[in-house]
Design an enzyme around this catalytic site. Structure first.
Site, mmCIF file in Angstrom:
data_model
loop_
_atom_site.group_PDB
_atom_site.id
_atom_site.type_symbol
_atom_site.label_atom_id
_atom_site.label_comp_id
_atom_site.label_asym_id
_atom_site.label_seq_id
_atom_site.Cartn_x
_atom_site.Cartn_y
_atom_site.Cartn_z
ATOM 1 N N ARG A 148 0.883 -1.167 0.000
ATOM 2 C CA ARG A 148 0.000 0.000 0.000
ATOM 3 C C ARG A 148 0.919 1.214 0.000
ATOM 4 O O ARG A 148 1.373 1.678 1.033
ATOM 5 C CB ARG A 148 -0.912 -0.006 1.216
ATOM 6 C CG ARG A 148 -1.835 1.205 1.207
ATOM 7 C CD ARG A 148 -3.166 0.914 1.829
ATOM 8 N NE ARG A 148 -3.090 1.045 3.263
ATOM 9 C CZ ARG A 148 -4.148 1.306 4.036
ATOM 10 N NH1 ARG A 148 -5.335 1.415 3.520
ATOM 11 N NH2 ARG A 148 -4.015 1.392 5.331
ATOM 12 N N ASP A 191 -7.165 6.640 7.978
ATOM 13 C CA ASP A 191 -6.183 6.076 8.910
ATOM 14 C C ASP A 191 -5.190 7.149 9.346
ATOM 15 O O ASP A 191 -4.875 7.292 10.529
ATOM 16 C CB ASP A 191 -5.419 4.919 8.255
ATOM 17 C CG ASP A 191 -6.303 3.710 8.011
ATOM 18 O OD1 ASP A 191 -7.419 3.668 8.564
ATOM 19 O OD2 ASP A 191 -5.895 2.805 7.255
ATOM 20 N N ASP A 218 -14.597 -0.855 6.518
ATOM 21 C CA ASP A 218 -14.285 -1.201 5.131
ATOM 22 C C ASP A 218 -15.263 -2.206 4.550
ATOM 23 O O ASP A 218 -15.352 -2.373 3.337
ATOM 24 C CB ASP A 218 -12.904 -1.870 5.059
ATOM 25 C CG ASP A 218 -11.787 -0.928 5.423
ATOM 26 O OD1 ASP A 218 -11.889 0.254 5.089
ATOM 27 O OD2 ASP A 218 -10.806 -1.396 6.037
HETATM 28 C C1 NOJ Z 1 -8.560 -1.257 8.633
HETATM 29 C C2 NOJ Z 1 -8.450 -0.060 7.750
HETATM 30 O O1 NOJ Z 1 -7.080 0.315 7.619
HETATM 31 C C3 NOJ Z 1 -9.243 1.086 8.318
HETATM 32 O O2 NOJ Z 1 -9.222 2.161 7.421
HETATM 33 C C4 NOJ Z 1 -10.662 0.693 8.608
HETATM 34 O O3 NOJ Z 1 -11.321 1.787 9.212
HETATM 35 C C5 NOJ Z 1 -10.704 -0.529 9.494
HETATM 36 N N1 NOJ Z 1 -9.944 -1.582 8.879
HETATM 37 C C6 NOJ Z 1 -12.146 -1.008 9.757
HETATM 38 O O4 NOJ Z 1 -12.722 -1.554 8.623
#
Ligand code: NOJ
Length: 804
Positions: free
Chosen positions: A356, A363, A495
């Protein structure tokens, strides 16, 4: 079962048993040069990018190999071992070791057959290479001849994927030569006829090195297969077995750097040396090695610098409470974890291979929150960067490339962006994370000038920070679903929830509601009466909608599908109770006291477990709607009813905001790595860093945790603890103190840097309450309520806060 302990004074985690249930790792380095090392020396390094700058190789999802190996061989007995327990893996009844993971350094000690070794791995401050500083001591009563061999496995290409997958190319561009004190690896060496600046197919010669300082190289090898030998492994390399390396490099296939030196030690005698590795031109490599001629002195100074730097960063916020687990997390490990997520985002760990190649919007904006109380200047630079990745329509770029060029980027509306990043559409929540982050930054620092700073948008145009935030409001206003709540779009925080442009997310609606509260503060500061009115009207409408549509007797629902079906209502056969809408109803300020109590009680009864609250219940299996992607995961895993640890942070905060100190702290303990130090066989992950999720009660591996280090859990739990439990709640004009703690705590102390002042806060709780304020003294003066206006702060401010 426990494998180690926390050394509070040195801020180290000390692993006393090397056979940990998983590799327990540490991060070394900086954005210029990153290095990951496990307690068994497994790991890799990279310059700038885990995807495109990979220098030392690591095989993911395998046996924590290869790594930064140092082999020791007794030349009389021919017996050999390694300075880390693995890769040789001697019998633990004879081999004793300790691994000390510290702040940006790792030290490993081993005792075997009367030889004591100590290796310290680190990246010097401000440098882009790594050091393996080794000291060997003869603790036996006879003279010993020891061959010491350092081994570094280079990638054949800086691009991780090319190195691993495209072997028909990457194995035929690499060669190594010996240069006296180092193995030099050259990639594309056949292009050495090119003039400066010339390239073929964007390629030119570049170099890596593995060198030895402090001792003379006695033999070397630059060819991985020759070093290891056919049908041998890292545990028994032919070169080490033989006691002398082949003195040959590679031409094609696989490079490595292996260097041996032979030392003779009288009883009690020690010798020190340093292996060095990096991606440098050969003349620079030579200079670096020369710099370590007196490695004992140089390494000691560098380590001291590194420790003071990191301990200095952590010193901005330190606590002393009755809970050692809480103290170690807040003072050291959660804080260090926050710095690592801040620096590395989700780029490089033992789970993330580095592909990535950019920052996830949500994030990163969330990660910033974890360091604001420690390093607000660092936070500011990243906030600027993330604002410059906001599209002029107010939405965030789902992935902000490491090569981000503000003002010139494509957006999810352009096919080129979608093709390059793989992100097909906007997400509903991305830009909404800016509100708490920017607000927290200004409240921590009092830097009001920032509100008017002009920052470009990602694609075109520019605006003040205030304008950026207004556009984020516009984005949500322009993307409403069928009831008028924010649309779910490609995803919200979760997600695995595809609610689409007509579906709606309660979580985003609550975030949006909260964003408006925050922006009103900015508008008031700007005396922007018209906009205050606009926000008030819109917020009232939204609040009513959420209340009408989303409250379901004792809980908030999760949202609506594109077809208008309700997700998360009491009668649903699956996923009828969700965690995040309950905590966010409180955090956003929307829930009434009654709703907050009921919803949080339901969370406690329905979702809580001994390892934390699960994300929803029951897991999806046979009744998932079309956008419920969580169903692809095994029940009890990740978003499908796993304990998604980030959400635990919001739960801590929500309970603390309600003054439920007992519960808030209990939620901290359930999922806190340090609190599970004696249950390592269950948790498996490092007991000093957070993981993305813990398997929930629907999994046969209930309690096992995954995806170490790089997770939003770090910043969110930090905020939950600092703002929530410890009650440090700065606003634009001062500091509110509102602790929410376990009743049994009689007293705790906080040392905090704040707006150029140093605060020493003593909180006393003789009446054993969970929350409340009876008296507040600032430098001896009693203040009304629990609020300290900025004017009352002095260089050294002594604060006494009586909860009862
Ligand atoms: C991990 C992802 O990096 C993040 O952006 C997301 O909010 C969480 N998973 C929950 O789905």
């Amino acid at each position: 079962m426990r494998y180690g302990y926390f050394d509070e004074e040195k801020k180290e985690y000390v692993i006393t048993r090397p056979d940990t249930p998983a590799p327990w790792v540490n991060y070394l380095g900086s954005p210029e040069y990153g290095a990951i090392v496990s307690n068994n020396a497994g790991g890799y390094s990279f310059a700038k990018s885990g995807a495109n700058g990979r220098i030392l190789r690591y095989i993911f999802n395998q046996f924590d190999q290869p790594g930064r190996y140092i082999y020791l061989r007794d030349n009389d007995t021919k017996d050999y071992w390694s300075a880390s327990w693995q890769p040789v893996g001697k019998d633990l009844s004879e081999y004793k070791s300790e691994c000390h993971h510290g702040t940006a350094y790792t030290k490993m000690m081993a005792d075997y057959s009367g030889i004591h070794s100590e290796v310290r791995y680190y990246v010097p401050l401000g440098q882009s290479y790594e050091v393996w500083n080794l000291k060997v001591t003869n603790c036996s009563d006879r003279k010993r001849e020891i061959s010491v061999t350092g081994y570094a496995e280079f990638t054949n290409n800086s691009n991780y994927e090319q190195d691993q997958v495209n072997l028909q190319y990457s194995q035929y561009i690499t060669r190594t030569v010996f240069c006296g004190d180092r193995v030099r690896q050259m990639i594309h060496a056949n292009l050495d006829g090119l003039k400066d600046g010339e390239e073929v197919d964007n390629k030119n010669v570049f170099n890596r090195f593995f060198g030895l300082a402090g001792e003379k190289v006695s033999s070397w090898c630059g060819d991985r297969e020759k070093f290891l030998g056919r049908y041998h492994g890292y545990n028994n390399p032919s070169g080490v077995e033989a006691g002398v390396l082949c003195n040959e490099g590679n031409y094609n296939e696989n490079s490595c750097g292996a260097l041996s030196t032979v030392i003779t030690l009288e009883p009690g005698e020690s010798r020190e040396m340093a292996f060095l590795a990096g991606m440098k031109e050969d003349n620079e490599a030579a200079e670096i090695i020369a710099h370590y001629a007196d490695c004992e002195k140089t390494c000691a100074v560098e380590l001291e610098e590194l420790i003071s730097y990191w301990h200095g960063q952590l010193a901005h916020f330190q606590i002393r409470t009755p809970s050692p687990e809480f103290d170690t997390m807040i003072n050291t490990w959660n804080a260090y974890n926050c710095f690592m997520t801040f620096i590395w985002s989700r780029a490089a760990s033992f789970t993330y291979c580095g592909l990535r190649n950019g920052y996830g919007y949500r994030d990163t904006v969330q990660d910033i929150q974890g360091v604001i109380h420690l390093a607000p200047q660092m936070a500011l630079d990243k906030i600027r960067f993330m604002l410059s990745a906001q599209v002029d329509n107010g939405g965030g770029l789902p992935l902000v490339k490491f090569t981000h060029n503000p003002g010139h980027e494509d957006t999810p509306d352009d096919a080129s962006y979608v093709q390059e990043t793989g992100h097909p559409a906007y997400r509903a929540d991305d830009a909404l994370w800016l509100f708490p982050t920017v607000y927290k930054y200004i409240s921590e620092t009092g830097n009001f000038a920032f509100i008017d700073e002009v920052i470009p948008f990602a694609n075109k145009d520019e605006g003040t920070v205030y304008e950026h935030l207004k556009r984020a409001i516009d984005f949500s206003m322009n993307h409403l679903g069928r009831h008028g709540m924010p649309a779910g779009l490609y995803a919200d925080w979760n997600d695995c929830l595809r609610l689409g442009k007509d579906g709606e997310s309660t979580f985003v609606a609550l975030q949006f509601y909260y964003a408006m509260t925050i922006l009103k503060e900015f508008a008031k500061y700007k005396k922007d009466e018209k906009y205050i009115k606009y926000l008030e009207e819109k917020q009232e409408q939204l609040g009513k909608l959420i209340q009408e549509l989303c409250w379901n007797e004792d809980r908030f629902i999760r949202g609506f599908t594109e077809r208008g079906e309700v997700i998360g209502k009491r009668t649903d056969p699956e996923a009828n109770m969700w965690l995040n809408p309950q905590s966010w109803a409180v955090i956003s300020g929307l829930a009434t006291e009654r709703q907050a109590d009921l919803a949080l009680q339901m969370v406690y009864e329905r979702l809580n477990t001994e390892y934390g609250a699960i994300l929803m219940d029951p897991p999806y299996h046979a009744n998932a709607f079309d956008g419920a992607l969580a169903v692809i995961y095994n029940a009890g895993t990740k978003e499908n009813a796993g304990i998604f640890s980030q959400s635990q942070g919001w739960l801590i905060l929500a309970e603390a905001l309600c003054g439920h100190g007992e519960r808030a702290f209990n939620y901290f303990l359930e999922n806190a790595p340090a609190a599970q130090n004696d249950r390592a066989e269950i948790r498996q992950l490092e007991p000093y860093c957070y993981g993305q999720f813990t398997e929930g009660k629907a999994s046969p591996n209930f309690g096992r945790s995954h995806v170490h280090w790089l997770t939003g859990t770090a910043s969110t739990v930090m905020v939950g603890c600092v703002e929530g439990i410890l009650g440090m709640r700065p606003d634009f004009y001062g500091l509110r103190i509102a602790p929410s703690i376990p009743k049994e705590w009689e007293k705790f102390e906080i040392s905090k840097d704040f707006r150029g002042c140093h605060l020493h806060i003593t909180v006393k709780n003789p009446g054993h309450v969970e929350a409340g304020c009876k008296k507040l003294y600032v430098n001896g003066e009693e203040l009304p309520g629990n609020y300290i206006p900025q004017e009352k702060l002095t260089g050294e401010t002594e604060i006494e806060f009586y909860m009862s």
